[in-house]
Scaffold this active site. Structure first.
Site, PDB file in Angstrom:
ATOM      1  N   HIS A 231      44.769  50.514  26.925  1.00 53.42           N
ATOM      2  CA  HIS A 231      46.173  50.322  26.556  1.00 53.42           C
ATOM      3  C   HIS A 231      46.458  48.830  26.459  1.00 53.42           C
ATOM      4  O   HIS A 231      46.203  48.093  27.414  1.00 53.42           O
ATOM      5  CB  HIS A 231      47.076  50.973  27.622  1.00 53.42           C
ATOM      6  CG  HIS A 231      48.551  50.775  27.380  1.00 53.42           C
ATOM      7  ND1 HIS A 231      49.421  50.396  28.370  1.00 53.42           N
ATOM      8  CD2 HIS A 231      49.294  50.900  26.255  1.00 53.42           C
ATOM      9  CE1 HIS A 231      50.649  50.299  27.861  1.00 53.42           C
ATOM     10  NE2 HIS A 231      50.597  50.603  26.592  1.00 53.42           N
ATOM     11  N   SER A 232      46.972  48.413  25.313  1.00 55.79           N
ATOM     12  CA  SER A 232      47.524  47.069  25.191  1.00 55.79           C
ATOM     13  C   SER A 232      46.500  45.992  25.522  1.00 55.79           C
ATOM     14  O   SER A 232      45.467  45.904  24.849  1.00 55.79           O
ATOM     15  CB  SER A 232      48.763  46.977  26.090  1.00 55.79           C
ATOM     16  OG  SER A 232      49.554  45.883  25.732  1.00 55.79           O
ATOM     17  N   GLN A 233      46.710  45.216  26.589  1.00 52.94           N
ATOM     18  CA  GLN A 233      45.786  44.126  26.923  1.00 52.94           C
ATOM     19  C   GLN A 233      44.347  44.614  27.048  1.00 52.94           C
ATOM     20  O   GLN A 233      43.407  43.880  26.741  1.00 52.94           O
ATOM     21  CB  GLN A 233      46.215  43.477  28.257  1.00 52.94           C
ATOM     22  CG  GLN A 233      45.338  42.292  28.656  1.00 52.94           C
ATOM     23  CD  GLN A 233      45.455  41.965  30.137  1.00 52.94           C
ATOM     24  OE1 GLN A 233      45.591  42.861  30.979  1.00 52.94           O
ATOM     25  NE2 GLN A 233      45.423  40.685  30.458  1.00 52.94           N
TER      26      GLN A 233
END
Ligand SMILES: *[C@@H]1O[C@H](CO)[C@@H](O)[C@H](O)[C@H]1NC(C)=O
Length: 405
Positions: A231-233
């Site tokens: 997720h994301s980073q």
């Protein structure tokens, strides 16, 4: 007489009713599991501290919680039909790697106390590993390298819980956000529970990249073949891990991975630009990339539709991501998220480099109103269903295209 003769049927009928009730309620029941934890990765390091003086400490290790579905519980409390199907075929375990400032709790219950994705996939028969990234949560932070900070309330509200309130001067889709449970503002019990779960993160993206690669590869080598959920980073950490060990990474579920390719993200701080396209760390390209600034020739292509960003892709002919191309990828994007304008660029970039990507553009699939934390928003189980369908194909050795999901 007839009724008395059939009294023995009552327990059977009640049991059948129980099963029906449980099937209907299965998305509200926590997945029961056998839980263990371990630490993996890291190394001894010589540090000097104010209280203890000079000495060896252990750094870089990550906390991993392993949840193995309880097969009896899954039969009784999960969807019984799904549970029976789950146990007659092999499933790769799922490894959840949360985004910046987050920990494995992201995937346990939601901040408003509904079951999270860990429960959903346990009930489907998957073993689940929840990780706390290095220097964060239960993965220890020894201040030998870099420093840590935490995202302030205004940042969490603007990007995650209430982008619709900040919709002037931001991405146009922000106004479409409807799926966060509660008001998404300080004082609302769900927001406060979510904000309380936010932890520190390493401020240097370069230290973070190195630490995560080392820890994630150590985890892969310990547990064997698995599917990563990023997720994301942690999106780029998934690309790096898949590139390093395509023999062990059998698939990547990338929820709004940090992007877009090469460029700075226009609406929020997405860290230093990704010189290897989707990562800052080197990836295996062919022809080989010695110096990414010189070897990866890029072009900027105009937006492919309304509300979308332009994309930086490779100039033709593209170098291929020969290692990552062995790993099937599904990339998921919420309709109202700050990723909505540009995640399609990451899809185009990966496909151009030879990676097989299914794009779950939730807007296009009729799933409305999600922002960046879509896996804990009100319709989190609706999206889990879509992921489960895609995963089902990986277990069978293939994967779904958008039109099949
Ligand atoms: C663009 O964003 C607006 C909201 O600002 C929305 O109403 C519209 O449906 C979006 N269009 C597309 C094609 O995404």
């Amino acid at each position: 007489m007839a009724i008395i003769a059939h009294l023995w049927l009552w327990p059977v009928a009640l049991f059948a009713l129980d099963l029906l009730y449980i099937a209907a309620a299965s998305d509200r029941i926590e997945g029961l599991a056998e839980r263990t934890y371990f630490y993996v990765g890291g190394r001894y390091e010589h540090v000097t501290q104010s209280k203890f003086g000079a000495g060896e400490v252990f750094t870089g290790q990550i906390y991993v919680e392993k949840l193995v579905p309880d097969s009896l519980a899954a039969h009784l409390f999960g969807n019984p039909i799904e549970a029976f199907q789950a146990y007659d075929r092999f499933r790769y375990p799922l490894v959840f790697i949360p985004g910046a400032g987050q920990t494995g709790t992201n995937f346990l219950n939601t901040p408003d106390n509904r079951p999270g994705w860990a429960s959903y996939f346990l009930n489907q028969g998957y073993t689940v590993y929840l990780t706390d990234p290095p220097q964060r949560g239960r993965s220890p932070w020894i201040p030998s390298k870099g420093t840590v900070e935490a995202a302030p309330v205004r940042y969490v509200q603007a990007y995650f819980t209430t982008p619709e309130r900040y919709s002037l001067n931001v991405w146009p889709q922000a106004s479409l956000h409807t799926q966060w449970p509660g008001t998404g503002l300080v004082g609302d019990p769900t927001f406060d529970a979510f904000y309380a779960s936010q932890v520190q993160l390493q401020t240097s993206a370069f230290i973070s990249d190195d630490n995560n690669k080392a820890a994630d590869v150590a985890l892969l080598e310990r547990i064997g073949p698995c599917i990563l959920v990023t997720h994301s980073q942690s999106g780029p950490y998934g690309w790096v891990a898949g590139d390093a060990r395509p023999d062990l990474v059998k698939g990547i579920v990338a929820i709004e991975p940090e992007g877009p390719p090469f460029a700075s993200e226009s609406f929020g701080p997405s860290g230093p630009t990704r010189v290897y396209g989707v990562t800052r760390l080197p990836l295996h390209y062919f022809p080989l990339v010695h110096d990414p600034n010189r070897d990866l020739k890029t072009v900027v292509v105009p937006p492919s539709g309304p509300n979308l960003s332009s994309c930086t892709l490779q100039a033709e002919p593209p170098r291929r991501l020969v290692s990552l191309a062995r790993v099937p990828v599904v990339l998921i994007t919420g309709e109202a998220s700050y990723h909505a304008p540009y995640d399609y660029c990451t899809v185009l970039y990966l496909r151009q480099a030879g990676v097989e990507v299914t794009f779950m553009d939730l807007r296009a699939m009729g799933v409305k109103g999600n922002a960046h934390f879509l896996f804990m928003e009100k319709n989190n189980m609706e999206i889990a269903d879509l992921v489960a369908r895609w995963l089902g194909r990986i277990d069978e050795g293939g994967w779904l295209t958008e039109s099949q999901v």
